[in-house]
Design a protein around this motif. Structure first.
Motif, PDB file in Angstrom:
ATOM      1  N   THR A   1       2.812   1.556  -3.398  1.00 32.82           N
ATOM      2  CA  THR A   1       1.911   2.337  -4.241  1.00 32.82           C
ATOM      3  C   THR A   1       1.215   3.187  -4.084  1.00 32.82           C
ATOM      4  O   THR A   1       1.226   3.929  -5.350  1.00 32.82           O
ATOM      5  CB  THR A   1       0.201   1.796  -4.117  1.00 32.82           C
ATOM      6  OG1 THR A   1       0.831  -0.477  -4.967  1.00 32.82           O
ATOM      7  CG2 THR A   1      -0.273   1.575  -5.334  1.00 32.82           C
ATOM      8  N   GLU A   2       0.662   3.846  -3.432  1.00 29.00           N
ATOM      9  CA  GLU A   2       0.763   5.014  -2.338  1.00 29.00           C
ATOM     10  C   GLU A   2       1.934   6.453  -3.072  1.00 29.00           C
ATOM     11  O   GLU A   2       1.222   7.568  -3.362  1.00 29.00           O
ATOM     12  CB  GLU A   2       0.013   5.581  -1.176  1.00 29.00           C
ATOM     13  CG  GLU A   2      -0.369   7.347  -0.925  1.00 29.00           C
ATOM     14  CD  GLU A   2      -0.338   7.008   0.661  1.00 29.00           C
ATOM     15  OE1 GLU A   2      -1.444   8.279   1.187  1.00 29.00           O
ATOM     16  OE2 GLU A   2      -0.037   6.154   1.330  1.00 29.00           O
TER      17      GLU A   2
ATOM     18  N   GLN B   1      -5.095   7.079  -2.206  1.00 29.57           N
ATOM     19  CA  GLN B   1      -5.341   6.752  -1.078  1.00 29.57           C
ATOM     20  C   GLN B   1      -5.917   5.855  -1.124  1.00 29.57           C
ATOM     21  O   GLN B   1      -5.542   4.512  -0.891  1.00 29.57           O
ATOM     22  CB  GLN B   1      -5.480   7.884  -0.076  1.00 29.57           C
ATOM     23  CG  GLN B   1      -4.651   8.544   0.384  1.00 29.57           C
ATOM     24  CD  GLN B   1      -5.429   9.499   0.795  1.00 29.57           C
ATOM     25  OE1 GLN B   1      -6.404   9.628   1.527  1.00 29.57           O
ATOM     26  NE2 GLN B   1      -4.281  10.524   1.656  1.00 29.57           N
TER      27      GLN B   1
ATOM     28  N   ALA C   1      -3.959   2.404  -2.887  1.00 28.73           N
ATOM     29  CA  ALA C   1      -3.078   1.656  -2.119  1.00 28.73           C
ATOM     30  C   ALA C   1      -3.884   1.107  -1.207  1.00 28.73           C
ATOM     31  O   ALA C   1      -2.931   0.535  -0.905  1.00 28.73           O
ATOM     32  CB  ALA C   1      -3.093   3.423  -1.189  1.00 28.73           C
ATOM     33  N   TRP C   2      -5.020   1.835  -0.823  1.00 30.24           N
ATOM     34  CA  TRP C   2      -5.834   0.794   0.147  1.00 30.24           C
ATOM     35  C   TRP C   2      -6.509  -0.653  -0.519  1.00 30.24           C
ATOM     36  O   TRP C   2      -5.951  -1.959  -0.129  1.00 30.24           O
ATOM     37  CB  TRP C   2      -6.914   1.533   0.637  1.00 30.24           C
ATOM     38  CG  TRP C   2      -6.520   2.290   1.453  1.00 30.24           C
ATOM     39  CD1 TRP C   2      -7.024   2.943   2.004  1.00 30.24           C
ATOM     40  CD2 TRP C   2      -6.144   1.368   3.020  1.00 30.24           C
ATOM     41  NE1 TRP C   2      -6.651   3.722   3.413  1.00 30.24           N
ATOM     42  CE2 TRP C   2      -6.762   2.767   3.810  1.00 30.24           C
ATOM     43  CE3 TRP C   2      -6.751   0.369   3.985  1.00 30.24           C
ATOM     44  CZ2 TRP C   2      -6.254   2.214   5.511  1.00 30.24           C
ATOM     45  CZ3 TRP C   2      -6.694  -0.026   4.566  1.00 30.24           C
ATOM     46  CH2 TRP C   2      -6.368   1.647   5.997  1.00 30.24           C
TER      47      TRP C   2
ATOM     48  N   GLY D   1       1.021  -1.388   0.078  1.00 37.18           N
ATOM     49  CA  GLY D   1       0.105   0.119  -0.016  1.00 37.18           C
ATOM     50  C   GLY D   1       0.840   1.033  -0.068  1.00 37.18           C
ATOM     51  O   GLY D   1       0.249   2.139  -0.787  1.00 37.18           O
TER      52      GLY D   1
ATOM     53  N   GLY E   1      -2.977  -2.434  -1.041  1.00 33.29           N
ATOM     54  CA  GLY E   1      -2.400  -3.500  -0.037  1.00 33.29           C
ATOM     55  C   GLY E   1      -3.431  -4.130   0.412  1.00 33.29           C
ATOM     56  O   GLY E   1      -2.960  -5.509   1.013  1.00 33.29           O
TER      57      GLY E   1
END
Length: 201
Positions: A49-50, A146, A149-150, A46, A153
């Motif tokens: 990626t973020e 975000q 990203a979540w 995560g 993850g």
């Protein structure tokens, strides 16, 4: 907690073989990998990626400018729009011929998609352009980075769980095969004498 004394008694059981001990340690190791590894994998994936998406969004904001477009005349409804926000409701947006000012100060004219209620001649609305003045999609908002990203993850943690469980199942299958082979060898050794104890033969 009640299972711990039972497992300890099972450890002293004379029927408890080496393969049983290996299988128990394998289950414990996989449990630790799931409990400790999944959060770490999710956090790492995560965060990476973020970070990457925020860098992309910053680069897009640096290469794009917002300006005001003025409608010259409507051209009809758009057949296709690559913007996800626009594509959700294509029937509410209209393609128009409009003019605007490029970042270098030159006047530009082109066909763009107008927001709802801004398709009449003379209507004005904001658009994004690249540094050359051509229409461009809006930069990625931080909230979208975000969200992705979540999702990354969660996906990484799920993949980690599937990997650990797959390894555990594969190793357990090999242990079971080895256990059956040991039973077959022991049965070949004691099988012919089965039931002859005490017969005097």
């Amino acid at each position: 907690m009640r299972t711990i004394p039972g497992l300890w008694r099972w450890r002293r059981n004379p029927l408890y073989r080496r393969t049983d001990r290996v299988e128990a340690w394998l289950a414990l190791l996989c449990g630790v990998l799931l409990l400790a590894g999944a959060p770490w994998v999710a956090l790492t994936a995560g965060s990476a990626t973020e970070h990457a998406l925020l860098e992309t969004a910053a680069a897009e904001r640096a290469q794009r400018r917002q300006t005001v477009a003025t409608v010259d005349r409507p051209l009809g409804r758009p057949v296709y729009d690559a913007d996800p926000e626009t594509a959700q409701a294509p029937h509410t947006r209209t393609r128009v011929l409009a003019h605007w000012t490029a970042p270098d100060g030159t006047a530009r004219t082109g066909r763009i998609v107008a927001p709802p209620g801004s398709e009449a001649p003379g209507d004005r609305f904001r658009i994004w352009t690249d540094l050359r003045g051509s229409p461009a999609r809006p930069p990625m908002p931080p909230m979208m980075a975000q969200t992705h990203a979540w999702l990354a993850g969660i996906g990484a943690a799920t993949a980690w769980g599937v990997l650990v469980e797959g390894v555990r199942r594969g190793a357990r299958w090999r242990i079971v095969l080895f256990r059956y082979a040991c039973w077959d060898r022991e049965w070949e050794r004691v099988g012919p004498d089965w039931g002859r104890t005490g017969t005097g033969s």
